[in-house]
Each structure stands twice: as C-alpha cells, then as structure tokens.
Design an enzyme around this catalytic site. Structure first.
Site, PDB file in Angstrom:
ATOM      1  N   ILE A 133       0.863  -1.179   0.000  1.00 18.63           N
ATOM      2  CA  ILE A 133       0.000   0.000   0.000  1.00 18.63           C
ATOM      3  C   ILE A 133       0.901   1.232   0.000  1.00 18.63           C
ATOM      4  O   ILE A 133       2.080   1.160   0.350  1.00 18.63           O
ATOM      5  CB  ILE A 133      -0.972   0.020   1.198  1.00 18.63           C
ATOM      6  CG1 ILE A 133      -0.226  -0.145   2.521  1.00 18.63           C
ATOM      7  CG2 ILE A 133      -2.035  -1.042   1.047  1.00 18.63           C
ATOM      8  CD1 ILE A 133      -1.136  -0.130   3.742  1.00 18.63           C
ATOM      9  N   ASP A 134       0.349   2.356  -0.414  1.00 17.41           N
ATOM     10  CA  ASP A 134       1.142   3.567  -0.571  1.00 17.41           C
ATOM     11  C   ASP A 134       1.769   4.019   0.742  1.00 17.41           C
ATOM     12  O   ASP A 134       1.267   3.726   1.833  1.00 17.41           O
ATOM     13  CB  ASP A 134       0.270   4.707  -1.114  1.00 17.41           C
ATOM     14  CG  ASP A 134      -0.236   4.436  -2.519  1.00 17.41           C
ATOM     15  OD1 ASP A 134       0.354   3.574  -3.195  1.00 17.41           O
ATOM     16  OD2 ASP A 134      -1.211   5.091  -2.933  1.00 17.41           O
ATOM     17  N   LYS A 135       2.840   4.779   0.614  1.00 23.96           N
ATOM     18  CA  LYS A 135       3.557   5.307   1.775  1.00 23.96           C
ATOM     19  C   LYS A 135       2.620   6.037   2.737  1.00 23.96           C
ATOM     20  O   LYS A 135       2.680   5.841   3.951  1.00 23.96           O
ATOM     21  CB  LYS A 135       4.673   6.243   1.304  1.00 23.96           C
ATOM     22  CG  LYS A 135       5.391   6.980   2.427  1.00 23.96           C
ATOM     23  CD  LYS A 135       6.408   7.962   1.879  1.00 23.96           C
ATOM     24  CE  LYS A 135       7.055   8.769   2.994  1.00 23.96           C
ATOM     25  NZ  LYS A 135       8.033   9.759   2.475  1.00 23.96           N
TER      26      LYS A 135
END
Length: 267
Positions: free
Chosen positions: A142-144
């Site tokens: 998942i994104d930062k």
C-alpha cells in the site's frame, strides 16, 4: 524483445512522430523519460543500428531501437529494529498494520526505515524469497501515506498461496477514505484502465495508453456535507488505484498531495 541486459523495440504507427525518450518510456512503462535521456547521453541507445544521442529525434514507424540497460544497483537491505504493530502471526503468515509515512520496501532514495527492514529484524531469514533480496515476504503493498493491513509471507509456499488468492479475488481488500464532495448515489463502481500519466511520468492516470484493467467498488458510509467517508473495495491492485479512480470521478482523497485539488486542506 529482451536479451540479457538489452531490449529491442520496433516502433509502430501509434508512436510515430514521438520524441525518442517519450516513445521508449511509453513502450517500456517501468522506466521514465529521464532514465532514457541518460542512456542517450551515454550512447546506450541505437536506432536502426546507429548510435544516437539526440533527445529530439522523432521516431518513425518501423524504427528498430536497441537499448542497453545498465546493471541494476543492488541494495543492501539491513534488518532494523523498528517497532511494528502485529495483528496476527503464525509459522506461515504475518499481518502488520502499516502506519502512514512508512515505505513498504527499499528502493533508491528509500534504502532504510522501510517495512521490509523492520520485518527482516523481526523474522530473520524466515521470509519468502520469491520477490528477491529487496522485497522478501512482500505479497502486496500500500502507498507510503496510506495506513492499513499488509500480509507478509514467511515462506514460498505461503507466498504462492496468498498470491493465488489475491489473483482470484478470494481475499477482499477494503479501505476507508474521506473524499471531497457529496455523492448522489450510495454506492458505485469505477471500471477504468490505469497506466502512467502520459503528461507526468511520476503519476498514474486513467488512460488507454499502456494501461491495465482497474476496478474499484465504493460505498458511502457517512456524509459530511462537502466531504464523504467511503469504503473502497479493490477488484484489481494497480498503483495508486483508489486515489486515481476517485480523483477521476471528481472525489479526490482528502490530504492527497498528488491527485487532490490544487488548493489543499491540511491538518
């Protein structure tokens, strides 16, 4: 076509008239225009057998372009004693609640402080090896700036099993987000392909050029006038999928500095 560290691209009519750096980045979507510009500077690109350094060269249909790729930089991934919120663990699988701000796996510019560094400290060598030394155990990401649960495979058998379940959608991935604007409907689906943004190689976009199928189902959970709390369920897993799809339908995520409105609301 690819041979060892060399790739060969034959230009088709769709790309004719495009600058060579742009044409290569569209044909080989894992690399940026600036990457190919550097290869042009170091004489690692030939057109029809002739070395070219001109970034302004516009390709023609039938051009045979050969690109010699540099050897990849190997990252030394070191275990780091970083606190992790463990949600579940057995001998095969680890489930972690990744906090906002943590990168999932190392890359150039993010060699330390990642989830992988932390997991390697926790698990030692007990991680799947399918994704290699840089991404051991990583089945999905998942994104930062997104927080949420991540499954980590502790062996190759678990990795293959989890990857198969993700592919056949027997694992449900659902996220909650606050988005701009109110919805006229209570639920819906965005079925639009996603690929690199042709105008900004650092972003993704809904596009038909070098894109992949992307499907996001959403449901309204609570309305706040100018904002709405939604649940988004992924049928596919493209980079920045929820952010891109919600921005596309005029409901960008609150706090999204990339796909959100130009005037940001912070805090």
């Amino acid at each position: 076509m690819c041979r060892d560290n060399q790739i060969t691209i034959i230009i088709d009519e769709k790309l004719e008239g495009t600058r060579i750096d742009m044409a290569l980045s569209l044909a080989y979507e894992d690399r940026s225009r600036s990457f190919f510009q550097k290869l042009l500077d170091t004489e690692n690109i030939t057109v029809n057998g002739q070395v070219t350094e001109s970034k302004k060269y516009k390709v023609k249909a039938g051009d045979i372009i050969q690109v010699t790729m540099p050897e990849p930089k190997l990252l030394a991934v070191e275990p780091e004693n970083i606190p992790l919120e463990m949600v579940y663990e057995d001998e095969d699988v680890l489930v972690i609640n990744k906090p906002k701000g943590m990168v999932v796996h190392p890359a150039n510019g993010n060699e330390s402080g990642t989830l992988v560094n932390a997991v390697m400290y926790h698990c030692g060598k007990n991680l799947s090896s399918i994704n290699g030394v840089v991404r051991p155990g990583i089945v999905h990401r998942i994104d930062k700036d997104t927080s949420g649960l991540l499954m980590i495979a502790k062996n190759d058998k678990a990795h293959n099993s989890l990857a198969e379940q993700l592919a056949e959608h027997s694992i449900t991935r659902a996220y909650r987000a606050i988005v701009y604007n109110n919805f006229t409907e209570d639920e819906g689906t965005v079925n639009k392909p996603i690929g690199r943004d042709p105008r900004d190689r650092m972003k993704q976009a809904v596009t038909t050029v070098n894109s992949k199928r992307a499907v996001t189902h959403y449901k309204v959970l609570e309305r706040f006038g100018s904002f709405t709390l939604i649940e988004a369920r992924l049928e596919t897993g493209r980079t920045h999928q929820i952010r891109v799809h919600m921005s596309y339908i005029k409901h960008p995520l609150l706090g999204d500095m990339v796909y959100g409105p130009k005037k940001k609301i912070l805090g």
